[in-house]
Every structure is written in C-alpha cells, then in structure tokens.
Design a protein around this motif. Structure first.
Motif, mmCIF file in Angstrom:
data_model
loop_
_atom_site.group_PDB
_atom_site.id
_atom_site.type_symbol
_atom_site.label_atom_id
_atom_site.label_comp_id
_atom_site.label_asym_id
_atom_site.label_seq_id
_atom_site.Cartn_x
_atom_site.Cartn_y
_atom_site.Cartn_z
ATOM 1 N N GLY A 89 -15.435 1.522 5.199
ATOM 2 C CA GLY A 89 -15.131 2.604 6.123
ATOM 3 C C GLY A 89 -13.884 2.317 6.941
ATOM 4 N N GLN A 90 -13.697 1.052 7.317
ATOM 5 C CA GLN A 90 -12.479 0.665 8.042
ATOM 6 C C GLN A 90 -11.244 0.864 7.173
ATOM 7 N N GLU A 91 -11.370 0.533 5.885
ATOM 8 C CA GLU A 91 -10.243 0.704 4.969
ATOM 9 C C GLU A 91 -9.876 2.171 4.795
ATOM 10 N N VAL A 92 -10.871 3.057 4.859
ATOM 11 C CA VAL A 92 -10.598 4.487 4.730
ATOM 12 C C VAL A 92 -9.621 4.934 5.811
ATOM 13 N N PHE A 93 -9.828 4.443 7.023
ATOM 14 C CA PHE A 93 -8.955 4.840 8.133
ATOM 15 C C PHE A 93 -7.507 4.467 7.851
ATOM 16 N N TYR A 94 -7.272 3.272 7.333
ATOM 17 C CA TYR A 94 -5.895 2.825 7.084
ATOM 18 C C TYR A 94 -5.343 3.372 5.770
ATOM 19 N N ARG A 95 -6.212 3.713 4.834
ATOM 20 C CA ARG A 95 -5.741 4.317 3.588
ATOM 21 C C ARG A 95 -5.072 5.660 3.885
ATOM 22 N N TYR A 96 -5.596 6.353 4.887
ATOM 23 C CA TYR A 96 -5.045 7.651 5.277
ATOM 24 C C TYR A 96 -4.527 7.589 6.714
ATOM 25 N N GLY A 97 -3.915 6.463 7.059
ATOM 26 C CA GLY A 97 -3.522 6.195 8.435
ATOM 27 C C GLY A 97 -2.680 7.272 9.083
ATOM 28 N N GLY A 98 -1.612 7.720 8.398
ATOM 29 C CA GLY A 98 -0.713 8.720 8.971
ATOM 30 C C GLY A 98 -1.410 10.032 9.268
ATOM 31 N N PRO A 99 -2.012 10.681 8.254
ATOM 32 C CA PRO A 99 -2.717 11.933 8.519
ATOM 33 C C PRO A 99 -3.929 11.763 9.425
ATOM 34 N N LEU A 101 -4.229 9.623 12.073
ATOM 35 C CA LEU A 101 -3.747 9.594 13.450
ATOM 36 C C LEU A 101 -3.237 10.971 13.885
ATOM 37 N N THR A 102 -2.603 11.687 12.966
ATOM 38 C CA THR A 102 -2.145 13.040 13.273
ATOM 39 C C THR A 102 -3.329 13.944 13.601
ATOM 40 N N GLY A 103 -4.367 13.858 12.781
ATOM 41 C CA GLY A 103 -5.550 14.672 13.018
ATOM 42 C C GLY A 103 -6.228 14.345 14.328
ATOM 43 N N LEU A 104 -6.337 13.053 14.643
ATOM 44 C CA LEU A 104 -6.980 12.651 15.885
ATOM 45 C C LEU A 104 -6.180 13.124 17.089
ATOM 46 N N ALA A 105 -4.864 13.094 16.987
ATOM 47 C CA ALA A 105 -4.017 13.466 18.120
ATOM 48 C C ALA A 105 -4.008 14.968 18.360
ATOM 49 N N TYR A 106 -3.858 15.746 17.296
ATOM 50 C CA TYR A 106 -3.608 17.177 17.471
ATOM 51 C C TYR A 106 -4.838 18.056 17.302
ATOM 52 N N ILE A 355 2.178 9.997 -0.554
ATOM 53 C CA ILE A 355 1.884 8.585 -0.292
ATOM 54 C C ILE A 355 0.410 8.277 -0.551
ATOM 55 N N CYS A 356 -0.486 9.080 0.050
ATOM 56 C CA CYS A 356 -1.913 8.784 -0.030
ATOM 57 C C CYS A 356 -2.453 8.894 -1.452
ATOM 58 N N TYR A 357 -2.116 9.972 -2.156
ATOM 59 C CA TYR A 357 -2.669 10.178 -3.487
ATOM 60 C C TYR A 357 -2.065 9.241 -4.529
ATOM 61 N N SER A 358 -0.758 8.977 -4.421
ATOM 62 C CA SER A 358 -0.133 8.109 -5.423
ATOM 63 C C SER A 358 -0.663 6.684 -5.323
ATOM 64 N N SER A 386 5.627 -8.292 4.899
ATOM 65 C CA SER A 386 4.542 -9.257 5.051
ATOM 66 C C SER A 386 3.637 -8.956 6.231
ATOM 67 N N LYS A 387 3.703 -7.749 6.785
ATOM 68 C CA LYS A 387 2.812 -7.387 7.890
ATOM 69 C C LYS A 387 1.769 -6.389 7.402
ATOM 70 N N ALA A 388 0.525 -6.572 7.808
ATOM 71 C CA ALA A 388 -0.523 -5.625 7.454
ATOM 72 C C ALA A 388 -0.324 -4.344 8.241
ATOM 73 N N VAL A 389 -0.768 -3.215 7.656
ATOM 74 C CA VAL A 389 -0.631 -1.942 8.344
ATOM 75 C C VAL A 389 -1.447 -1.942 9.636
ATOM 76 N N ARG A 390 -2.531 -2.688 9.637
ATOM 77 C CA ARG A 390 -3.304 -2.822 10.869
ATOM 78 C C ARG A 390 -2.442 -3.413 11.984
ATOM 79 N N LYS A 391 -1.654 -4.423 11.651
ATOM 80 C CA LYS A 391 -0.790 -5.064 12.628
ATOM 81 C C LYS A 391 0.321 -4.123 13.075
ATOM 82 N N ILE A 392 0.829 -3.322 12.149
ATOM 83 C CA ILE A 392 1.902 -2.385 12.482
ATOM 84 C C ILE A 392 1.409 -1.371 13.502
ATOM 85 N N PHE A 393 0.242 -0.774 13.234
ATOM 86 C CA PHE A 393 -0.328 0.196 14.168
ATOM 87 C C PHE A 393 -0.583 -0.454 15.527
ATOM 88 N N TRP A 394 -1.127 -1.673 15.497
ATOM 89 C CA TRP A 394 -1.463 -2.374 16.739
ATOM 90 C C TRP A 394 -0.203 -2.658 17.558
#
Length: 476
Positions: A89-99, A101-106, A355-358, A386-394
């Motif tokens: 479930g945690q991976e799902v969030f980062y798999r679709y990270g961009g959309p 965060l957009t959904g949560l914000a708007y 990005i997400c589907y490919s 060499s940075k994880a997307v989790r680290k980038i968001f953080w």
C-alpha cells in the motif's frame, strides 16, 4: 455523538504531567508572523524546547493507568494487519506520487471545504452537518489563513510521507506510527479547546447544531478522503485507474492509519465498504458555506507562485475545477481560467498517464521508478539518480528551504480562540512568476498531441493502403 474519548482522557493526564505553556500565541495572524520573526532573530539558544506529547506519553505509560491503556492500544497490532500488504500500500502512493499529491491538494483538501444540504432524515442531517462542522472547526483554528495555510498543508503532507516512508516507519516505534499518535492527541486538544470556548460563549460554536468537533464521523470522512476519494475520484479524473490489488492494499494502509489516529475502522474493512462511505457523504447536493469559500480561496492564494512548482493562480484554479467540477468551484467562488490553462491541465494528465502506465507495465521499471526516479520540471525526460523518490518528496516538503524547513511534531500551534476566525484575504499578486510546472505541462501537451497526430497519420496511411489492395483484389 461519539468521539475518541480515550485520546481526550489521555490528553488530560498529559496536561497534568506536563502543562501546556500559557504564553503560547495562536498561529493565525500577522501578529503571529511578527512574533515568530522576532523570536527567530533572538537566536536558537533562546528558544524553549518543544513539548512533544508522544514522548511524554511514551515515558509515562507505565506510571499512569489511562496513558497505559492508550499506549497499549496503539502498540497492539490488530489481527487484520498484514505487513506485506501495508508495504504494498505504501508503494502504491509512490507509484502514483505526482497525481496522488495533486489529488490530495486540490480535491481532498480544497474540495473538502464544503457543506451539504439538510435532506430531512436525522441520519442524513448528521452527515451533512458533519461536513459543515469540519469547515467551522478549521476556520476557528486560524490554520488556514493565507499567512500559515501553506505551512499547514505541508504538515499534513509530512504525516502522509512519514506513514509511507518505509514499513518500519508505520510499525510501532516508527516515525509514521509516532506522528499518527501525535495527530490523534492534537485532534483531542482542538476538540477540547473549542468545547471549552463554546461553554464560555455558545454563539462561538453551536454545539447543538454542529455537534462535537472532530468526532468519529469527521475522522471516518477524513480517512475516506485520503483513501477512497483518491482511489475512485482524484486519480481517475487524471486518467489513472488503480488495479484491484492496489486498491485493496492502499485501503488497508489507511485503515491502519485510521486505527492509530483513533478512527473506527470497520468502514474500511473492504474497498466496497470504503467506497460506500465515500458515496454516502457525496450522495446529496453539496452546498458550500461562506466559510467554505474563505478557506478554499485562502488555499489557492497561499500556493500561488510558490516554489517548487511556481504555479499561477489560474493554473491552481483549473486544477481544482478539473478535479472538483465547475459547479462546486463556482460555489466556492473560484475564478474561471481560460482555455489555455485547461490545455495545460490536459498536458499534466498526459504526463502523469505516460509516466505511471509505462513504468507500471514493466515490473523491473516499476520497482526502479519507486526506488530511483526523479525528473525536472522543465522536461519529460526521466533521469535515474541514486535518491529514492521517498527521499525526494521528503526533502522538498519537509527539509527544503521552501518546505517546512524542519520536521514538525504536530504541537498545538493553531489554537482556537474567541477572537480567532479565518477571514478572506486579498494578497493581490503573490509569489514569483516562473515557468515551473506550467512549462512542463505545455511540453507534455505538445508532445502528446504530436504523438497522437503522427499515430493517427500512420494509422490512416496503413488503413488506406490495405483498403486499396483489397479493392484491387476484388476488381481484378
């Protein structure tokens, strides 16, 4: 109306063990901004240490019966928790990270600033009043004035990032686990404060009409907003549909987060139940109040021209309209952007879909994307680093100079007061005008249209050639 009584009882015990500072100033106005600036000039060595209710709870759980019960509850893992599923479930969030965060914000945050019509029956009335109550509660904290709303949104995002950072983070003793308990105690503090003020001045908050603030229904709606609404509304409206297993895993993750924050969890036992809760809260006419308009417009203004996206007011408004619909946004008093901004939003959706589907289509690339993905705002080309997307968001949200600057402990900063009520603010043109995310979306739109144009042309030529050959065979 039911609410988290154990959390409130524990807060009472914590306030006796470590009384809250009497000199705390509500973070809701220019007065706070000036005070914070002055304190910053005094230097770090003059600042008093922050009061961390989670640490106080942990250190006194064995010496106090009420604290011991709460500590035992949050550290007892329910039988229905499957850690492998939580990790997925945690991976799902980062798999679709961009959309996501957009959904949560708007949609989840801005679209949640609404109330509902009274439909007649008492049960429906309770649900409708619940939405109004959330708005009225937020307005009384002052946490959504334009001066602090962006910081407040980043704090909410920090909690989500901590809960999804790693499996260890959400397990007992982890950062996400601790922050969920802090949020639970913060909710108790806000509820308690508003109820005390309502006793002093009943017109401040109408308990008979609005009910107890931050009750079980409010918390169920909140967990549903961050899970079910994202799965069945926010992502599909951006062209993203989750697979069945992903939905199961993501709902399970937020069911556990709800358990930690003191939310009844039986509504999230299955995706079907989670969707039913969402639909039951959306089944009637949405009717934003004047307070809803204030909070929604303040969120737009606080994000306008701000890093890292540098989005214009029009682009922020079109995001909200795309995700929430024109009817709701008209009633929230949001502006109507031109066709150009709708085209940019279409480009953003094309970018997210590509990005997400490919990457999702190739398991190796999917894992690599979650582990080492990054991209610049101005290009569609991906760069593996060499940075994880989790680290980038953080880094962007929490540690960066344009984010929180430091990790928050969810202390009681936005303190309700008889003289505090979030008001509509007109800041004019704010932020910095830079291409940012809008240039990226324009590039995505142009490339997407070019791709579809070339594909259509090639397809037409192939079909025409086959048709001519078939016609020639029939004639001769």
């Amino acid at each position: 109306m039911s609410y988290d009584r154990l959390g409130e009882e524990a807060l009472d015990r914590l306030n006796i063990i470590s009384p809250p500072p009497r000199s705390a100033l509500p973070r809701n106005s220019n007065q706070y901004s000036q005070k914070e600036s002055e304190s910053g000039e005094m230097g770090e060595h003059n600042r008093s240490p922050k009061r961390d209710l989670y640490i106080i709870l942990r250190d006194n759980a064995e010496r106090d019966e009420v604290l011991g019960r709460l500590w035992a509850e949050v550290n007892t893992v329910p039988a229905w928790v499957d850690w492998e599923q939580i990790a997925r479930g945690q991976e799902v969030f980062y798999r679709y990270g961009g959309p996501a965060l957009t959904g949560l914000a708007y949609q989840s945050l801005l679209g949640g600033m609404v109330g509902f019509h009274d439909a007649g029956s008492q049960r429906i009335t309770d649900v409708m009043q619940g939405a109004n109550r959330v708005v009225e509660t937020l307005a009384r904290t002052g946490g959504f004035s334009t001066k602090v709303a962006r910081h407040r949104l980043f704090e909410t995002t920090q909690h989500i990032l901590q809960c999804t950072q790693s499996l260890e983070s959400i397990q007992p003793g982890g950062a996400g686990h601790a922050s969920s308990i802090r949020v639970r105690l913060l909710h108790a503090a806000v509820r308690q404060r508003i109820m005390k003020l309502a006793q002093q001045r009943p017109e401040y908050y109408n308990v008979e009409k609005l009910g107890i603030p931050i009750n079980d229904l409010d918390c169920i709606a909140t967990i549903g907003t961050f899970s079910a609404t994202l799965v069945w509304l926010s992502l599909p409206r951006q062209g993203i549909w989750l697979r069945e297993q992903e939905i199961l895993d993501y709902i399970a993750l937020f069911r556990y987060i709800g358990y930690l924050t003191g939310t009844p969890t039986h509504h999230f036992e299955t995706p079907a139940k989670a969707r039913a809760v969402m639909e039951s809260l959306l089944m009637n006419e949405i009717d934003p109040t004047d307070t809803s308009k204030i909070l929604a417009n303040n969120i737009i203004k606080c994000l306008q021209g701000q890093p890292p996206t540098y989005a214009s007011k029009e682009f922020l408004e079109v995001n909200s309209r795309w995700l929430n619909g024109n009817e709701l946004c008209d009633r929230l008093g949001l502006g109507r952007p031109g066709v150009y901004y709708w085209a940019l939003m279409a480009g953003q959706c094309l970018f997210f879909m590509a990005i997400c589907y490919s990457y999702r289509a190739v398991p190796y690339l999917d894992k690599r994307k979650i582990a080492v993905r990054s991209y610049s705002l101005g290009t569609l080309w991906l760069t593996n680093i060499s940075k994880a997307v989790r680290k980038i968001f953080w880094t962007i949200i929490v540690e960066g100079k344009h984010g929180l600057g430091e990790e928050t402990t969810f202390d009681f900063k936005y303190v309700p007061d008889l003289h505090i009520m979030t008001e509509m603010e007109d800041l004019g043109e704010t932020g910095i005008k830079q291409p940012g995310i809008e240039r990226r979306n324009l590039q995505a739109l142009v490339i997407g249209l070019g791709f579809f144009g070339v594909t259509a042309f090639v397809g037409f030529k192939i079909v025409s050639g086959l048709a001519r050959k078939l016609l020639g065979t029939v004639l001769y």
